[in-house]
Design a protein around this motif. Structure first.
Motif, PDB file in Angstrom:
ATOM      1  N   ALA A 291      63.802  13.274  56.540  1.00  0.00           N
ATOM      2  CA  ALA A 291      62.765  14.130  55.971  1.00  0.00           C
ATOM      3  C   ALA A 291      61.699  14.368  57.036  1.00  0.00           C
ATOM      4  N   LYS A 343      65.088  18.256  55.160  1.00  0.00           N
ATOM      5  CA  LYS A 343      64.217  17.941  54.038  1.00  0.00           C
ATOM      6  C   LYS A 343      62.791  17.907  54.577  1.00  0.00           C
ATOM      7  N   GLN A 365      63.882  26.135  49.040  1.00  0.00           N
ATOM      8  CA  GLN A 365      64.833  25.285  48.324  1.00  0.00           C
ATOM      9  C   GLN A 365      66.214  25.925  48.451  1.00  0.00           C
ATOM     10  N   ILE A 369      69.875  19.623  47.384  1.00  0.00           N
ATOM     11  CA  ILE A 369      69.381  18.481  46.607  1.00  0.00           C
ATOM     12  C   ILE A 369      68.190  18.955  45.787  1.00  0.00           C
ATOM     13  N   LYS A 372      64.328  19.687  47.695  1.00  0.00           N
ATOM     14  CA  LYS A 372      64.505  19.465  49.148  1.00  0.00           C
ATOM     15  C   LYS A 372      63.187  19.655  49.896  1.00  0.00           C
ATOM     16  N   GLN A 374      59.328  19.504  49.496  1.00  0.00           N
ATOM     17  CA  GLN A 374      58.377  18.887  48.582  1.00  0.00           C
ATOM     18  C   GLN A 374      56.946  19.353  48.865  1.00  0.00           C
ATOM     19  N   HIS A 403      61.020  16.665  39.845  1.00  0.00           N
ATOM     20  CA  HIS A 403      61.627  16.225  41.104  1.00  0.00           C
ATOM     21  C   HIS A 403      60.601  15.751  42.139  1.00  0.00           C
ATOM     22  N   ILE A 405      58.376  13.447  44.380  1.00  0.00           N
ATOM     23  CA  ILE A 405      58.684  12.116  44.902  1.00  0.00           C
ATOM     24  C   ILE A 405      57.503  11.148  44.822  1.00  0.00           C
ATOM     25  N   ASN A 458      62.882   9.159  42.169  1.00  0.00           N
ATOM     26  CA  ASN A 458      63.008  10.359  42.999  1.00  0.00           C
ATOM     27  C   ASN A 458      62.881  10.037  44.487  1.00  0.00           C
ATOM     28  N   ARG A 461      65.972   8.280  45.769  1.00  0.00           N
ATOM     29  CA  ARG A 461      67.089   9.212  45.985  1.00  0.00           C
ATOM     30  C   ARG A 461      66.825  10.116  47.183  1.00  0.00           C
ATOM     31  N   TYR A 462      65.612  10.629  47.277  1.00  0.00           N
ATOM     32  CA  TYR A 462      65.274  11.591  48.324  1.00  0.00           C
ATOM     33  C   TYR A 462      65.493  10.999  49.714  1.00  0.00           C
ATOM     34  N   GLU A 464      67.304   8.350  50.291  1.00  0.00           N
ATOM     35  CA  GLU A 464      68.606   7.667  50.267  1.00  0.00           C
ATOM     36  C   GLU A 464      68.442   6.196  50.637  1.00  0.00           C
TER      37      GLU A 464
END
Length: 467
Positions: A291, A343, A365, A369, A372, A374, A403, A405, A458, A461-462, A464
């Motif tokens: 990211a 990202k 976007q 995902i 993506k 933010q 979504h 984060i 979130n 996941r974002y 990982e």
């Protein structure tokens, strides 16, 4: 007098109370951006006194002390730790309405079990109790992280850092996952006095002399690889003024040579260098699935007298008001056109830019995902009830709050994780108020899923994050 931090602090209706206590309160913390010193985590530092853990590196507090008329000797000067603490106690009593008033009392309560309003009457007893507790191994850095239910911490690291402290930690059985973040501001700031010195350090780090722009980019690529091998999942960029000015390879080599020879660079050449270097880095981040964090819009080191006296990051920065929509759009688009946009998290310091970033995120976007791009959380001078609510309300108006984060500390303090609680209470109260007003469904299970995702899932996941 007892503190105002009750079990239902900031929760103004039954919906909010249920959302917080049933869905948010006990979640672990993913702190994906902060400035915690990695060496102190690795060494499991213990603190000698409350001043050391509370005031030593907190320019938020330094600003309030100065606004309260406190002499610099009691802020960054050579007074005793006890004198600095007493100065802060006096200022706390004058800071109602500032988030530091709330955070101060949350930290006293959560970490020291001191359920009192801090004032000159109890300053001595608070000092003694806190200092006594700090001598216990349970108050060491690593135990503070565990106590705070921190699951993941991303520090902020220069490309020339060897990451040895990260290596040590990763070879240990420490329950908190700690990863570096790639912060190459020095590589982009070609217009600063320290650029050549930093470039020499970069060359020594990669083991080759950097004499041209292509070698410079190769060295940055080597460091990205090194950071990736150490679990890095994000970069971070502090950008005072967004830029977009393309240049050819030939032009870039000439600009680089001029700078190596300490010749004057035009504003256009500076923008070209920064644009192309950040673009190149963006392509690397995309390949690594990192990211890219863009912190946009501070006006730094405003007080030149105090900068000469104390240096940077001493509490003399504020909001900038330069235009950013067009250059930011062009920069993101240049990466997207070449299928190399990573990202990205967009933060703005000036709240006038909130809608700009929230709508800008929607432009890029791509369906790969959720979220993506933010619109990042309320940052720095916006990190308070009104700023946090405004950021989430704007995101809800033009994007998808589901979504988001969520929170980060952006802090140098190991006591700052109570700010996640602060954020979660504000989130739950905002959704609770919407339910109370009938603006959204009276469905606590549905809204509870929002709370858990925004507070924890979130971000996990974002980025990982495997824990």
């Amino acid at each position: 007098m007892k503190t105002f931090i009750s079990e239902d602090f900031l929760l103004t209706n039954d919906y909010a109370v249920e959302l917080y206590h049933n869905y948010a309160k006990n979640l672990p913390i993913i702190d994906y951006h902060n400035h915690l010193p990695i060496e102190e985590i690795n060494q499991n530092k213990s603190f000698n006194n409350l001043t050391e853990i509370w005031l030593a590196d907190d320019h938020y507090k330094w600003r309030l002390l100065r606004a309260d008329g406190v002499d610099e000797r009691f802020i960054m000067g050579n007074s005793t730790v006890k004198e600095k603490y007493m100065a802060w106690v006096k200022t706390v009593q004058n800071s109602i309405g500032n988030p530091l008033y709330t955070w101060t009392h949350m930290e006293l309560l959560r970490y020291f079990q001191i359920d009192e309003l801090l004032n000159e009457d109890n300053a001595e007893s608070v000092w003694n109790k806190a200092n006594e507790m700090l001598q216990n191994e349970n108050m060491s850095v690593r135990n503070l992280l565990l106590q705070s239910k921190v699951e993941y911490v991303a520090t902020t690291d220069d490309p020339t850092d060897d990451l040895s402290h990260h290596s040590d930690l990763q070879n240990e059985d420490f329950a908190v996952k700690v990863a570096p973040t790639f912060r190459p501001d020095q590589a982009l700031n070609v217009d600063t006095e320290g650029f050549i010195t930093w470039l020499t350090k970069l060359g020594a780090t990669v083991g080759k002399e950097i004499e041209d722009y292509s070698t410079f980019l190769s060295a940055l690529s080597d460091r990205v690889d090194h950071f990736h091998e150490h679990g890095c999942k994000a970069s971070d960029h502090g950008i005072n003024l967004m830029y977009y000015e393309r240049a050819s390879d030939k032009e870039l080599e000439l600009i680089f040579k001029k700078r190596l020879n300490r010749q004057f660079l035009t504003e256009k050449e500076i923008r070209q260098f920064k644009t192309e270097t950040l673009y190149y880095l963006g392509t690397l981040y995309h390949k690594k699935n990192w990211a890219m964090q863009l912190h946009l819009g501070p006006l730094r080191n405003n007080n030149s007298k105090m900068f000469d006296l104390l240096g940077r990051d001493s509490g003399f920065d504020s909001m900038n008001d330069q235009l950013l929509a067009e250059p930011l759009s062009k920069f993101l688009d240049s990466l997207e056109v070449n299928r190399a946009l990573p990202k990205t998290i967009l933060y703005c310091l000036n709240p006038k830019d909130n809608y700009i970033l929230a709508t800008m995120a929607g432009n890029f976007q791509d369906g790969s995902i959720p979220g993506k791009i933010q619109f990042g959380p309320a940052w720095w001078f916006n990190d308070h009830i009104h700023g946090i609510e405004e950021q989430m309300q704007i995101l809800s108006n033009v994007g998808l709050l589901k979504h988001f984060i969520g929170m980060l500390t952006d802090s140098r303090s190991f006591l700052s994780f109570s700010r996640h609680e602060y954020f979660r209470r504000i989130l739950c109260n905002m959704l609770g108020e919407w339910m109370h007003k009938g603006w959204i469904p009276d469905d606590k299970e549905l809204l509870g899923s929002y709370v858990m995702d925004i507070s924890y899932h979130n971000a996990k996941r974002y980025f990982e994050i495997q824990t």
